[in-house]
Design an enzyme around this catalytic site. Sequence first.
Site, mmCIF file in Angstrom:
data_model
loop_
_atom_site.group_PDB
_atom_site.id
_atom_site.type_symbol
_atom_site.label_atom_id
_atom_site.label_comp_id
_atom_site.label_asym_id
_atom_site.label_seq_id
_atom_site.Cartn_x
_atom_site.Cartn_y
_atom_site.Cartn_z
ATOM 1 N N LYS A 52 0.830 -1.205 0.000
ATOM 2 C CA LYS A 52 0.000 0.000 0.000
ATOM 3 C C LYS A 52 0.866 1.257 0.000
ATOM 4 O O LYS A 52 0.577 2.240 -0.691
ATOM 5 C CB LYS A 52 -0.939 -0.021 1.208
ATOM 6 C CG LYS A 52 -2.050 -1.050 1.040
ATOM 7 C CD LYS A 52 -2.783 -1.386 2.327
ATOM 8 C CE LYS A 52 -3.748 -2.558 2.059
ATOM 9 N NZ LYS A 52 -4.453 -3.022 3.253
ATOM 10 N N GLN A 96 -4.601 -1.789 9.244
ATOM 11 C CA GLN A 96 -4.468 -3.122 8.652
ATOM 12 C C GLN A 96 -5.067 -4.180 9.579
ATOM 13 O O GLN A 96 -4.711 -4.259 10.749
ATOM 14 C CB GLN A 96 -2.979 -3.423 8.378
ATOM 15 C CG GLN A 96 -2.752 -4.736 7.655
ATOM 16 C CD GLN A 96 -3.368 -4.760 6.259
ATOM 17 O OE1 GLN A 96 -3.227 -3.838 5.468
ATOM 18 N NE2 GLN A 96 -4.083 -5.831 5.955
ATOM 19 N N ASP A 119 -11.161 2.380 3.636
ATOM 20 C CA ASP A 119 -11.442 0.945 3.517
ATOM 21 C C ASP A 119 -12.940 0.676 3.344
ATOM 22 O O ASP A 119 -13.339 -0.415 2.979
ATOM 23 C CB ASP A 119 -10.954 0.207 4.781
ATOM 24 C CG ASP A 119 -9.700 -0.611 4.525
ATOM 25 O OD1 ASP A 119 -9.397 -0.893 3.346
ATOM 26 O OD2 ASP A 119 -9.028 -0.976 5.509
#
Length: 295
Positions: A52, A96, A119
């Site tokens: 990422k 994460q 997200d």
Amino acid sequence: SAAILSGKEISQKILEELKKEVAFLKEKGITPGLAVIRVGDDPASIAYVNGKKKDAEKIGIKSYEHILPASTSQDKLCALIDNLNSDVNIHGILVQLPLPSHIEEQAIIERISPDKDVDGFHPINVGKMVIGQDAFLPCTPFGIIKMLEYAGIESKGKHTVIIGRSNIVGKPIANLMMQKRNPGNSTVTVCHTATPNVSDYTLQADILIVAAGRPCVVNADMVKPGAVVIDVGINRIEDKEHPRGYRLVGDVDYDSVSKKASWITPVPGGVGLMTRAMLMYNTVLAVKKANSIKE
Ligand code: NAD
């Protein structure tokens, strides 16, 4: 045999467009900022976070990495998120997952400002998605939608069958595929571990989306000739001949299914790359929303 629905090709196109948008934002004096938080040293999480970070840098987004020890408390993680929520240089916040078991994951997801929730896991964004309002869409389902769109695959009136009902893949892709939009507008069936005879359903699928997290959940006998097959699974298979000691396979038996399907996504090189691209897309979208920029 099936045409390859290439996540590599499509994600590259998306990233090129985003790079131009980021350059445009920078000309206006805005540098997109993405905060990435990792707690602990799970090897897959390390790999994902590094990926990422690299993606962000490649297109000009500034990434802010926060690496915390596995022993980090819930309060400490919440305090970090609170700071990032109010930091004007940060447009997107990503924690994460999975988090260590002593941390309550859902509370962390809900701590992130819905406006920075790139997200798309915050209940506000999930709820808006469900009722068809403008929202951050979760990256993997959003990536699948973009793949169908770029390839010009018609979904209206088709039967989409999904294997898997997780919050990050199965449930949201089921919702997106039934929305009155294109891609979407299909009739959706969701199969899961309590579904008897999954093949009764998969054999009816015009579009088959597999997110079960197990290799070879779908073989050629379960697929209708000409179906579009989207393989979301990423499974590590031990492979002593591979330099890493393992290789990645999807949930679909690629060799047999690719002979029967009309389109198929490879693993690697399929949905995974789309997921990464859509995180960048959502970050740029967050910047535009924060600055009331339309185009
Ligand atoms: P999960 O384990 O949370 O959910 C799997 C779902 O599949 C469950 O709902 C379960 O009911 C169902 N299932 C499992 N085996 C089944 C079977 N034999 N028959 C019918 N249903 C079955 O997993 P997830 O988070 O949704 O991820 C699924 C897979 O996709 C994993 O391999 C994961 O690594 C991968 N993944 C890939 C990406 C990507 O970017 N490509 C993103 C997220 C997840």
